[in-house]
Write a protein that holds these residues in place. Structure first.
Motif, mmCIF file in Angstrom:
data_model
loop_
_atom_site.group_PDB
_atom_site.id
_atom_site.type_symbol
_atom_site.label_atom_id
_atom_site.label_comp_id
_atom_site.label_asym_id
_atom_site.label_seq_id
_atom_site.Cartn_x
_atom_site.Cartn_y
_atom_site.Cartn_z
ATOM 1 N N ILE A 339 0.837 -1.209 0.000
ATOM 2 C CA ILE A 339 0.000 0.000 0.000
ATOM 3 C C ILE A 339 0.867 1.253 0.000
ATOM 4 C CG2 ILE A 339 -1.623 1.331 1.395
ATOM 5 C CD1 ILE A 339 -2.899 -1.283 2.259
ATOM 6 N N LEU A 340 1.953 1.236 0.732
ATOM 7 C CA LEU A 340 2.849 2.398 0.757
ATOM 8 C C LEU A 340 3.495 2.623 -0.606
ATOM 9 C CD1 LEU A 340 4.615 1.942 4.229
ATOM 10 C CD2 LEU A 340 2.783 3.534 3.636
ATOM 11 N N VAL A 341 3.961 1.562 -1.221
ATOM 12 C CA VAL A 341 4.607 1.696 -2.530
ATOM 13 C C VAL A 341 3.602 2.116 -3.600
ATOM 14 C CG1 VAL A 341 5.837 0.428 -4.336
ATOM 15 C CG2 VAL A 341 6.403 0.036 -1.931
ATOM 16 N N ALA A 342 2.339 1.725 -3.436
ATOM 17 C CA ALA A 342 1.309 2.044 -4.430
ATOM 18 C C ALA A 342 1.031 3.539 -4.522
ATOM 19 C CB ALA A 342 0.018 1.294 -4.099
ATOM 20 N N GLN A 343 1.565 4.326 -3.618
ATOM 21 C CA GLN A 343 1.362 5.781 -3.667
ATOM 22 C C GLN A 343 2.357 6.470 -4.592
ATOM 23 O OE1 GLN A 343 -0.006 7.528 0.398
ATOM 24 N NE2 GLN A 343 1.494 5.962 0.915
ATOM 25 N N ALA A 344 3.159 5.690 -5.307
ATOM 26 C CA ALA A 344 4.166 6.269 -6.198
ATOM 27 C C ALA A 344 3.588 7.256 -7.217
ATOM 28 C CB ALA A 344 4.926 5.148 -6.912
ATOM 29 N N PRO A 345 2.421 6.995 -7.828
ATOM 30 C CA PRO A 345 1.880 7.988 -8.765
ATOM 31 C C PRO A 345 1.659 9.357 -8.139
ATOM 32 C CG PRO A 345 0.763 5.895 -9.050
ATOM 33 C CD PRO A 345 1.619 5.751 -7.833
ATOM 34 N N TYR A 346 1.306 9.376 -6.867
ATOM 35 C CA TYR A 346 1.125 10.671 -6.188
ATOM 36 C C TYR A 346 2.437 11.435 -6.110
ATOM 37 C CZ TYR A 346 1.059 13.837 -2.172
ATOM 38 O OH TYR A 346 1.217 14.917 -1.340
ATOM 39 N N PHE A 347 3.537 10.742 -5.849
ATOM 40 C CA PHE A 347 4.832 11.410 -5.763
ATOM 41 C C PHE A 347 5.245 11.978 -7.118
ATOM 42 C CE2 PHE A 347 5.377 7.711 -2.663
ATOM 43 C CZ PHE A 347 4.782 8.424 -1.625
ATOM 44 N N VAL A 348 4.980 11.215 -8.180
ATOM 45 C CA VAL A 348 5.291 11.707 -9.525
ATOM 46 C C VAL A 348 4.439 12.927 -9.849
ATOM 47 C CG1 VAL A 348 5.293 11.107 -11.978
ATOM 48 C CG2 VAL A 348 6.003 9.402 -10.273
ATOM 49 N N TRP A 349 3.158 12.853 -9.522
ATOM 50 C CA TRP A 349 2.255 13.980 -9.784
ATOM 51 C C TRP A 349 2.694 15.223 -9.027
ATOM 52 C CZ3 TRP A 349 -0.835 16.603 -6.213
ATOM 53 C CH2 TRP A 349 -1.766 17.494 -6.757
ATOM 54 N N LEU A 350 3.085 15.074 -7.758
ATOM 55 C CA LEU A 350 3.509 16.220 -6.963
ATOM 56 C C LEU A 350 4.803 16.815 -7.508
ATOM 57 C CD1 LEU A 350 3.169 18.053 -4.510
ATOM 58 C CD2 LEU A 350 4.345 16.314 -3.128
ATOM 59 N N HIS A 351 5.713 15.961 -7.925
ATOM 60 C CA HIS A 351 6.982 16.464 -8.481
ATOM 61 C C HIS A 351 6.741 17.258 -9.765
ATOM 62 C CE1 HIS A 351 11.258 16.610 -9.275
ATOM 63 N NE2 HIS A 351 11.057 16.105 -10.481
ATOM 64 N N ARG A 352 5.890 16.749 -10.623
ATOM 65 C CA ARG A 352 5.585 17.474 -11.863
ATOM 66 C C ARG A 352 4.845 18.771 -11.565
ATOM 67 N NH1 ARG A 352 3.108 13.871 -16.554
ATOM 68 N NH2 ARG A 352 3.510 15.881 -17.572
ATOM 69 N N ARG A 353 4.000 18.757 -10.580
ATOM 70 C CA ARG A 353 3.270 19.979 -10.211
ATOM 71 C C ARG A 353 4.237 21.044 -9.693
ATOM 72 N NH1 ARG A 353 -2.110 21.006 -9.204
ATOM 73 N NH2 ARG A 353 -2.571 22.696 -7.744
ATOM 74 N N GLU A 354 5.218 20.625 -8.923
ATOM 75 C CA GLU A 354 6.232 21.571 -8.461
ATOM 76 C C GLU A 354 6.981 22.177 -9.637
ATOM 77 O OE1 GLU A 354 8.214 20.501 -4.387
ATOM 78 O OE2 GLU A 354 7.960 18.636 -5.510
#
Length: 367
Positions: A339-354
């Motif tokens: 479940i923790l690893v499955a949050q990877a798309p959120y990290f990519v989305w946040l990085h691109r948003r930054e």
């Protein structure tokens, strides 16, 4: 920002040694009484030291915008007045020099007649009459006062506009970025609390009969504070998306290692260190995200609400602990890590948003 807030989170994590110190002695009653007395003293000092208002800046050291503007206006007017007086004095001196010139130009046969030259004579000499000089100086002073007043009004209006344009806490709470931030923090907190609640008996089932690795967990938990500035540095230089992803993956690694209960017990020390660093980084980066992405006007409200939501959802740790205690700890550990690893798309989305925000503002990432 990330460096500072993560360092503070590291100092908070050192408190893990307090519980170990309180329970290590033979007389726990005395140790807990001493600890309670320390808390009372700290509360009294905080009540006496901290300001009543929300600002830590003393009133005398933080003059209001109006006072600052008024002082600036007064200084500008005084400066312009002195400038006008100097110009008037210079013109007056020129007139006096003209009066003291050759006698045949301004001679008078009547002793009672004024020796002052007429305006026509002054103009013929290429000078400006004294009345015109004084009038021009007064006009310049009036224009300067008007300009200072206009600048002060514009400054006040700009500050008011900035205040009006800043989003409210409710508006920021409704944004997708804040909702995802709270979801990430809450999802991470459940397995992190579960890990603390089950690490003792899981290590014991793996063969830690002496409790060495259980005690080692307390030391690695507190010792991870030395890496707190590093996690903040990563957040400042590489972005919050990357920093949140690394912290989450470290906690997931500790759960995957704990799920491998047939592995040599010595390998669990890697998981203990990974968990301590990951947990500390997750808390520090959460507070950093609230400040860097949503600014500081509503920081306390946003950070406090995130803590409240995550605390309520962390109650889910107790069903997980119950399932693990029934012999299904390996399964719970594996699912939690996934479940923790499955949050990877959120990290990519946040990085691109930054990156998009930096491109839109035309400014590099600031610390």
């Amino acid at each position: 920002v990330g460096f500072t807030l993560s360092s503070l989170s590291g100092a908070f994590q050192i408190s893990g040694l307090v519980f170990l110190a309180l329970t290590s002695g033979s007389t726990r009653q005395l140790s807990f009484l001493i600890f309670a007395g320390c808390l009372v003293v700290l509360n009294v000092l905080a009540a006496l030291s901290f300001p009543i208002s929300k600002s830590f800046i003393l009133k005398d050291d933080n003059p209001s915008i109006e006072d600052s503007t008024a002082g600036q206006q007064h200084n500008n007017i005084s400066s312009n007045s002195r400038k006008g007086e100097n110009e008037t004095g210079q013109q007056g001196n020129t007139l006096e020099d003209a009066e003291d010139g050759p006698s045949h130009n301004f001679a008078s046969t009547d002793e009672e007649k004024s020796s002052q030259p007429s305006n026509e004579q002054v103009e013929e000499a290429g000078l400006q009459p004294k009345e015109d000089v004084e009038e021009n100086a007064a006009s310049r002073n009036s224009q300067s006062e008007l300009q200072v007043s206009t600048d002060a009004s514009d400054s006040t209006q700009t500050n008011d506009d900035e205040k009006d344009n800043s989003p409210t806490a409710i508006q920021q709470m409704k944004t997708s970025e804040y909702v995802l931030l709270c979801a990430w923090f809450s999802i991470c907190l459940v397995p992190m609390q579960y890990y603390v609640g089950t690490i003792g008996f899981q290590l014991e089932e793996m063969g830690d009969e002496s409790g060495f690795y259980t005690d080692l967990f307390s030391y690695t938990y507190a010792g991870a504070a030395i890496t707190a500035p590093l996690s903040g540095f990563v957040a400042d230089k590489c972005g919050l998306g990357i920093a949140q992803g690394l912290a989450t993956f470290l906690v997931a690694l500790s759960l995957f290692l704990l799920a491998a209960n047939e592995m040599d017990l010595r390998f669990q020390s890697i998981g203990l260190v990974s968990y301590g660093i990951g947990r500390m980084a997750i808390f520090g980066i959460f507070f950093t995200n609230c400040g860097k992405r949503f600014q500081w006007s509503n920081y306390g409200t946003l950070a406090g609400l995130g803590l409240l939501i995550s605390a309520l959802l962390s109650l889910l740790q107790y069903p997980l602990i119950a399932v693990a205690s029934e012999g299904h700890s390996s399964l719970v550990n594996t699912i939690s890590g996934v479940i923790l690893v499955a949050q990877a798309p959120y990290f990519v989305w946040l990085h691109r948003r930054e990156k998009l925000c930096e491109s839109a503002n035309g400014t590099p990432r600031r610390s």
